[in-house]
Design a protein around this motif. Sequence first.
Motif, PDB file in Angstrom:
ATOM      1  N   ASP A  66       0.921  -1.200   0.111  1.00  0.00           N
ATOM      2  CA  ASP A  66       0.009  -0.022  -0.015  1.00  0.00           C
ATOM      3  C   ASP A  66       1.039   1.150  -0.086  1.00  0.00           C
ATOM      4  OD1 ASP A  66      -2.207   1.659   0.008  1.00  0.00           O
ATOM      5  OD2 ASP A  66      -3.160   0.695   2.006  1.00  0.00           O
ATOM      6  N   ASP A  70       3.864   0.751   4.823  1.00  0.00           N
ATOM      7  CA  ASP A  70       3.265  -0.279   4.014  1.00  0.00           C
ATOM      8  C   ASP A  70       4.163  -0.839   3.068  1.00  0.00           C
ATOM      9  OD1 ASP A  70       0.843   0.359   5.436  1.00  0.00           O
ATOM     10  OD2 ASP A  70       0.096   1.357   3.907  1.00  0.00           O
ATOM     11  N   SER A  92      -1.185   1.943  11.780  1.00  0.00           N
ATOM     12  CA  SER A  92      -0.933   0.845  11.020  1.00  0.00           C
ATOM     13  C   SER A  92      -0.295  -0.468  11.775  1.00  0.00           C
ATOM     14  CB  SER A  92       0.295   1.345  10.007  1.00  0.00           C
ATOM     15  OG  SER A  92       0.703   0.269   9.459  1.00  0.00           O
ATOM     16  N   TYR A 141       1.831  -2.262  10.693  1.00  0.00           N
ATOM     17  CA  TYR A 141       3.067  -2.545  10.484  1.00  0.00           C
ATOM     18  C   TYR A 141       4.004  -1.378  11.269  1.00  0.00           C
ATOM     19  CZ  TYR A 141       0.582  -4.990   7.014  1.00  0.00           C
ATOM     20  OH  TYR A 141      -0.268  -6.005   6.643  1.00  0.00           O
TER      21      TYR A 141
END
Length: 139
Positions: A5, A10, A74, A76
């Motif tokens: 993304d 991302d 997020s 991540y």
Amino acid sequence: MGTWDSGPFDNDTAADWCGDLDDADVAKRPVLIREALSRAAGEDGYLDADIACEAIAAAAIVAAQQPGGQPITSPYAPDFLRDGGRLNLPDDLTVLAVRALDRIMAADSEWRDLWQDATAGNVNPAFDAVYGLRRALTA
């Protein structure tokens, strides 16, 4: 580079860097953020995409720590930040983060080239994410 993304966390490089930041001693975290931003901001030649990805993630963390900054959500991003953690960052990191983002968006940047080639027309969510971070850092 595995990218799924357009957000600052991302991609594989940013996610790995965030994992290292998560695992680092609390006192060393600001140093790791400074190093990531400095590598990008100080690059005189063609800027490698991996250096850019780490710097974008670091800039997102600095932006989130600003008064009124957007919380990091997020999956991540570093766990300690998603759980509401804060960092005590030196004020000069804001200026360094802006310099790094400007360097990433310069013509001789692999990250910029890859995203410019990957998007069609005037819509570029990765560029928009970087511009949004820059706005947050200079507000």
